[in-house]
Scaffold this motif. Sequence first.
Motif, PDB file in Angstrom:
ATOM      1  N   HIS A  39      60.281  64.730  60.801  1.00  0.00           N
ATOM      2  CA  HIS A  39      61.482  65.577  60.863  1.00  0.00           C
ATOM      3  C   HIS A  39      61.626  66.407  62.138  1.00  0.00           C
ATOM      4  O   HIS A  39      62.600  67.134  62.279  1.00  0.00           O
ATOM      5  CB  HIS A  39      61.607  66.452  59.607  1.00  0.00           C
ATOM      6  N   LYS A  40      60.685  66.307  63.053  1.00  0.00           N
ATOM      7  CA  LYS A  40      60.871  67.016  64.335  1.00  0.00           C
ATOM      8  C   LYS A  40      61.385  66.015  65.387  1.00  0.00           C
ATOM      9  O   LYS A  40      62.524  65.622  65.330  1.00  0.00           O
ATOM     10  CB  LYS A  40      59.573  67.696  64.745  1.00  0.00           C
ATOM     11  N   ASP A  60      46.441  67.634  65.773  1.00  0.00           N
ATOM     12  CA  ASP A  60      47.714  68.090  65.224  1.00  0.00           C
ATOM     13  C   ASP A  60      48.783  67.777  66.272  1.00  0.00           C
ATOM     14  O   ASP A  60      48.866  68.426  67.312  1.00  0.00           O
ATOM     15  CB  ASP A  60      47.651  69.595  64.931  1.00  0.00           C
ATOM     16  N   GLN A  74      45.248  69.582  69.740  1.00  0.00           N
ATOM     17  CA  GLN A  74      46.694  69.673  69.589  1.00  0.00           C
ATOM     18  C   GLN A  74      47.445  68.798  70.591  1.00  0.00           C
ATOM     19  O   GLN A  74      47.152  68.804  71.780  1.00  0.00           O
ATOM     20  CB  GLN A  74      47.041  71.143  69.806  1.00  0.00           C
ATOM     21  N   ASP A 104      54.972  64.925  62.333  1.00  0.00           N
ATOM     22  CA  ASP A 104      56.194  65.026  61.538  1.00  0.00           C
ATOM     23  C   ASP A 104      57.190  63.949  61.929  1.00  0.00           C
ATOM     24  O   ASP A 104      57.325  63.613  63.108  1.00  0.00           O
ATOM     25  CB  ASP A 104      56.869  66.391  61.790  1.00  0.00           C
ATOM     26  N   GLY A 116      51.010  68.887  71.705  1.00  0.00           N
ATOM     27  CA  GLY A 116      52.279  69.619  71.624  1.00  0.00           C
ATOM     28  C   GLY A 116      52.049  71.034  71.108  1.00  0.00           C
ATOM     29  O   GLY A 116      52.020  71.267  69.907  1.00  0.00           O
ATOM     30  N   GLY A 168      55.225  67.406  55.236  1.00  0.00           N
ATOM     31  CA  GLY A 168      55.293  67.886  56.610  1.00  0.00           C
ATOM     32  C   GLY A 168      53.904  67.968  57.198  1.00  0.00           C
ATOM     33  O   GLY A 168      52.908  67.580  56.567  1.00  0.00           O
ATOM     34  N   THR A 169      53.824  68.489  58.401  1.00  0.00           N
ATOM     35  CA  THR A 169      52.538  68.548  59.092  1.00  0.00           C
ATOM     36  C   THR A 169      51.547  69.481  58.401  1.00  0.00           C
ATOM     37  O   THR A 169      50.348  69.224  58.395  1.00  0.00           O
ATOM     38  CB  THR A 169      52.765  68.950  60.561  1.00  0.00           C
ATOM     39  N   THR A 170      52.046  70.558  57.809  1.00  0.00           N
ATOM     40  CA  THR A 170      51.128  71.468  57.111  1.00  0.00           C
ATOM     41  C   THR A 170      50.328  70.695  56.078  1.00  0.00           C
ATOM     42  O   THR A 170      49.101  70.797  55.990  1.00  0.00           O
ATOM     43  CB  THR A 170      51.929  72.605  56.437  1.00  0.00           C
ATOM     44  N   ILE A 183      47.939  68.100  57.773  1.00  0.00           N
ATOM     45  CA  ILE A 183      46.695  68.691  58.301  1.00  0.00           C
ATOM     46  C   ILE A 183      45.721  68.885  57.141  1.00  0.00           C
ATOM     47  O   ILE A 183      44.536  68.564  57.240  1.00  0.00           O
ATOM     48  CB  ILE A 183      46.961  70.057  58.994  1.00  0.00           C
ATOM     49  N   ALA A 231      49.303  76.545  60.765  1.00  0.00           N
ATOM     50  CA  ALA A 231      49.133  75.580  59.666  1.00  0.00           C
ATOM     51  C   ALA A 231      47.685  75.078  59.596  1.00  0.00           C
ATOM     52  O   ALA A 231      47.195  74.732  58.520  1.00  0.00           O
ATOM     53  CB  ALA A 231      50.087  74.395  59.867  1.00  0.00           C
ATOM     54  N   ALA A 270      52.283  67.469  65.564  1.00  0.00           N
ATOM     55  CA  ALA A 270      53.499  67.578  64.741  1.00  0.00           C
ATOM     56  C   ALA A 270      54.732  66.999  65.443  1.00  0.00           C
ATOM     57  O   ALA A 270      55.445  66.174  64.889  1.00  0.00           O
ATOM     58  CB  ALA A 270      53.732  69.029  64.359  1.00  0.00           C
ATOM     59  N   VAL A 298      53.166  74.668  70.198  1.00  0.00           N
ATOM     60  CA  VAL A 298      54.475  75.130  69.702  1.00  0.00           C
ATOM     61  C   VAL A 298      55.229  76.006  70.684  1.00  0.00           C
ATOM     62  O   VAL A 298      56.446  76.106  70.613  1.00  0.00           O
ATOM     63  CB  VAL A 298      54.411  75.919  68.361  1.00  0.00           C
TER      64      VAL A 298
END
Length: 460
Positions: free
Chosen positions: A295-296, A264, A235, A293, A237, A146-148, A151, A192, A266, A239
Amino acid sequence: MSLQERLFAELNDAAHFDKIYQHAYNYYSTAHTKNAYPSEQEYVKLKHFDEELSNEGTGMETITKSLLEYGQPLMVNSLGGRYFGFVNGGMLPAGIASRILSDFWDQNAALQVMSPLVSKLELQVEKWLCNLFDLPKDSAAGFVSGTTSAIFCGLAAARWRILHRLGWDVSVRGLNGSPTIKIICSDESHAAVFRALSLLGLGNEEVTKIPTDDQGRVIAEEVPPLDDKTILILQAGNVNTGSFDPFAEILASAKRNNAWIHIDGAFGLWAKASSKFNHLTKGMELANSYSVDGHKTLNTPYDNGIVLCTDREAILEALNFSGSYLQYGEIRDGMKYTTEMSRRNRIVELWACLKSLGLNGIGELVELLHERAVLFSVKLATLGYEIINDVEFNQVLVKLDTKEKTLNALSYIQKSEICWCGPTVFKGQTGIRISVCSWTTTTKDIELSSEVFAKAMNAN
Ligand SMILES: *Cc1c(COP(=O)(O)O)cnc(C)c1O
């Protein structure tokens, strides 16, 4: 019967596998018609799992029954169209279909000799992504959980490169006594980022945070002077608001000063695929590393993250791993681009989802999520909710006139089970955070959810 005999008998129980497939498919294919959240009564079912591990083991039938009877009723339905929590994303048909195959294959994605197909697909997807995001052709991609994790890998490459330029090999010498790296990020950076920084020994308190505007975008004029000992983290996007930092205003000068830039993105990086939204990512091509990601926004199955790095040597050196028994291949050895050795073959799903959508489809998906988010915000504004953010992407932040009313409304919404979203605090305002990120969300879902929000106002 010996254990081996029993396991072969289970392997040969085709009827059982067929039954599992039917149940799984029924779940997936009807999820979009179902409520977003399990009812509280179902929680008692979790008690079923309080048991000692047996000595003699358990047959497959019983295991499947446990999961279907006591587990499945508790599914959080992020596949459905009315789940707006976090930024969770749905799952494309081609994603799960390819995953079923690849789960049966059970390939280890560490090395080419362990799975030539996985290596080939990783290489191909790396090319596709460099093209999609407009990165130099020789940029590297690592396929992580994942993004965590992405990064972490991107910043590890940054740390290696900066210290290498200063004559310090961090992979060998560590950080004790090393030159200092300056870290500059946004005061809205995702948690993250701070986790990765602290794991990399780059601290947390020492970080300089750039102030942001009312949408959570870095204010370009406030970016401190940058040099070749600096990592700048931006960034794509936010959150909370879905906003993007103004890359075009910042990156050219950051690049001239030789700072390492990590973006980042994600869920936001995919905006690049839409001609209607790529103004948001304008200028981001100049960065050195990216985290995003699958998965998003892209709606791959979990878990699917990507690190992209324009400095292949830096990421390879930073994540360097060697062992006398390792046999490297000429196509690609995926483990070199991640922190892990053994890894599941998640590339199959990412490859399938990208192939399923095509470049236009990715753009259309981004536009669909945005359209639904806008519709939702318009309906909620009509009801009397205050919309805190400009709905630039797929995130909507709303509140009522007091914190208490907002939280009471949220509590009603969560208990409704019909739709689901979570709380947040953005710039001191307590809000309800809505993320539209499943391809299944229809206008009907937005209507049904708005009705819940309407009733929630009266819950006060
Ligand atoms: C979701 C998210 C992360 C963390 O990603 P995971 O895939 O959950 O590890 C980091 N940054 C941003 C902006 C995010 O939206």
